[in-house]
Design an enzyme around this catalytic site. Structure first.
Site, PDB file in Angstrom:
ATOM      1  CE1 TYR A 159      46.630  39.609  16.223  1.00 30.53           C
ATOM      2  CE2 TYR A 159      45.204  38.117  17.435  1.00 30.53           C
ATOM      3  CZ  TYR A 159      45.937  38.416  16.314  1.00 30.53           C
ATOM      4  OH  TYR A 159      45.989  37.526  15.282  1.00 30.53           O
ATOM      5  CG  ASP A 207      45.820  41.899  13.062  1.00 33.05           C
ATOM      6  OD1 ASP A 207      45.236  42.993  13.019  1.00 33.05           O
ATOM      7  OD2 ASP A 207      45.233  40.805  13.180  1.00 33.05           O
ATOM      8  CG  HIS A 209      43.282  42.035  16.649  1.00 31.21           C
ATOM      9  ND1 HIS A 209      42.181  41.751  17.386  1.00 31.21           N
ATOM     10  CD2 HIS A 209      43.493  40.951  15.874  1.00 31.21           C
ATOM     11  CE1 HIS A 209      41.731  40.545  17.082  1.00 31.21           C
ATOM     12  NE2 HIS A 209      42.509  40.042  16.165  1.00 31.21           N
ATOM     13  CG  HIS A 309      40.145  36.440   8.989  1.00 29.63           C
ATOM     14  ND1 HIS A 309      39.287  35.761   9.824  1.00 29.63           N
ATOM     15  CD2 HIS A 309      41.126  36.925   9.780  1.00 29.63           C
ATOM     16  CE1 HIS A 309      39.724  35.841  11.075  1.00 29.63           C
ATOM     17  NE2 HIS A 309      40.846  36.538  11.074  1.00 29.63           N
ATOM     18  CG  ASP A 313      38.936  32.017  13.852  1.00 32.41           C
ATOM     19  OD1 ASP A 313      39.562  32.354  12.835  1.00 32.41           O
ATOM     20  OD2 ASP A 313      38.609  32.815  14.755  1.00 32.41           O
TER      21      ASP A 313
HETATM   22 MG    MG Z   1      43.444  40.134  11.867  1.00 36.80          MG
END
Ligand code: MG
Length: 401
Positions: A159, A207, A209, A309, A313
């Site tokens: 990112y 993305d 971010h 999402h 994680d």
């Molecule tokens: Mg994302």
């Protein structure tokens, strides 16, 4: 009438079989052998979530009727008076998902049946291709296509990208540096390159971010429009969501947003003003399955699809919860998938599998997933100071990660 089943104990399981620290909640009941699992993973603050459950929620929950999922969610949310914070929301989610799991097990049905049944047999997934150069990204995406995936999120240099000319002042501290302007130029080049190499058949995602200044984000959405992205993710930080109106008026690039949201006030206006195309909250971060069902219904009424999402994680338990929502939701869009290891499958028996770009349920009652606690205990969570979230702009000042 069956007799009431009550919550007998609430266990918090911390484990790290892969790169992410995971929090799983196990709700044990007065019925021998009957328990449920839920995802409470706030990977950067696992010990705070553990304490919120162990020290605060648990005593409140013991002895309560497991059937009253909605009431317990509502009461858990206001019981601490201050609400909608990420630690508490994750803690509540762990219990909420476990109670839905228990409800499914008691009914002898997979969770999607309790939601209203299947709208589809499996959930289409997207995977993540990252490379150092546009060609490397295209090569990785190509390999995914050969494995049967049809949706690929393309990133270059992580990112924020890798900036070529980072001009730092003397004495600037170490950290994870990026230059928003250089990132924007490099990503535009990469996206156009990958589209040209792979053609129109593949669905491409990217993305941002929240790494661009808002006005540069407006320009970026316009610049990538010709490449027909499936969606552009987190183009803005939650603090800047008022800018979506400007972006919406200037481009038809599909927009996805929400992994950092905690409060319904954050996603509600984006849905009702039709400013985004996909909601992608982190289900445990928003408080579990109970609020996700409501957000799905609201989004459906406004033509907005779901794309929860789902990196590593989101625990395997969380992925199972996401999948049940996907199977049911008339307005499901896409499932973010993280390519679990074989160890993940051993620690979490029942973790769904992808075949040919689709994620299939296993048809077991409830969430259909379990945890091997003995094996999970062999992988305790590391006590680390997160590095990648210590992000800096070229002059050394801190930036949102
Ligand atoms: Mg994302």
């Amino acid at each position: 009438m069956s007799s009431t089943v009550t919550i007998e104990d609430v266990e918090v399981i911390l484990t790290q079989p892969g790169q992410s620290r995971l929090v799983v909640v196990k709700v044990l009941t007065s019925e021998p052998g009957l328990y449920g699992l839920g995802c409470a993973t706030f990977t950067q603050r696992v010990f705070a979530v553990e304490a919120a459950i162990e020290r605060h929620l648990k005593a409140f929950l013991i002895g309560r009727d497991v059937d009253r999922v909605e009431e317990l969610w509502q009461m858990s949310m206001v019981h601490g008076y201050w609400r909608n914070g990420p630690v508490l929301n994750n803690a509540i989610s762990g219990v909420d998902q476990a109670l839905w799991d228990i409800k499914g097990k008691r009914a002898g049905m997979p969770l999607y049946q309790l939601l209203g049944g299947k709208s589809r047999e499996a959930a289409a997934v997207y995977v993540h291709a990252d490379g150092a150069t546009p060609d490397e990204v295209a090569d990785k995406a190509q390999r995914f296509l050969e494995e049967g995936f049809r949706h690929v999120r393309i990133q270059m240099g992580g990112y924020g990208g890798r900036s070529t000319a980072m001009h730092r002042p003397e004495g600037a501290p170490e950290g994870n540096y990026f230059d928003p302007r250089s990132y924007g130029r490099a990503m535009l080049g990469m996206i156009s390159h990958v589209r040209e190499r792979l053609g129109e058949q593949v669905e491409l995602l990217h993305d941002v971010h929240e790494r661009l200044h808002p006005i540069d984000a407006v320009q970026f959405a316009k610049d990538v429009e010709p490449y027909r992205l499936f969606f552009l993710e987190d183009l803005l930080a939650p603090e800047d969501i008022d800018w979506f109106k400007t972006i919406r008026g200037q481009s038809a690039t599909p927009l996805a947003m929400g992994e950092l949201f905690n409060n319904p006030r954050e996603w509600r206006p984006l849905i009702t003003e039709r400013l985004i195309d996909f909601v992608r909250m982190h289900i445990s971060q928003m408080g579990g399955i109970t609020p996700a069902i409501k957000a799905t219904g609201l989004a459906d009424a406004f033509g907005v699809r779901t794309a929860w999402h789902g990196p590593s994680d989101t625990s395997p338990v969380g992925h199972a919860a996401n999948l049940h929502l996907d199977l049911w939701a008339p307005n499901f869009g896409i499932h973010e998938w993280y390519l679990p290891s074989e160890l993940d499958y051993e620690v979490f028996p029942g973790l769904p599998r992808v075949v040919d770009g689709y994620l299939y349920p296993n048809e077991q009652p409830g969430l259909g997933i379990d945890i091997d606690q003995e094996l999970a205990a062999k992988f305790p969570c590391e006590e680390i100071v997160e590095q990648w979230t210590q992000t800096r702009l070229p002059d050394g000042s801190s930036a949102r990660p």
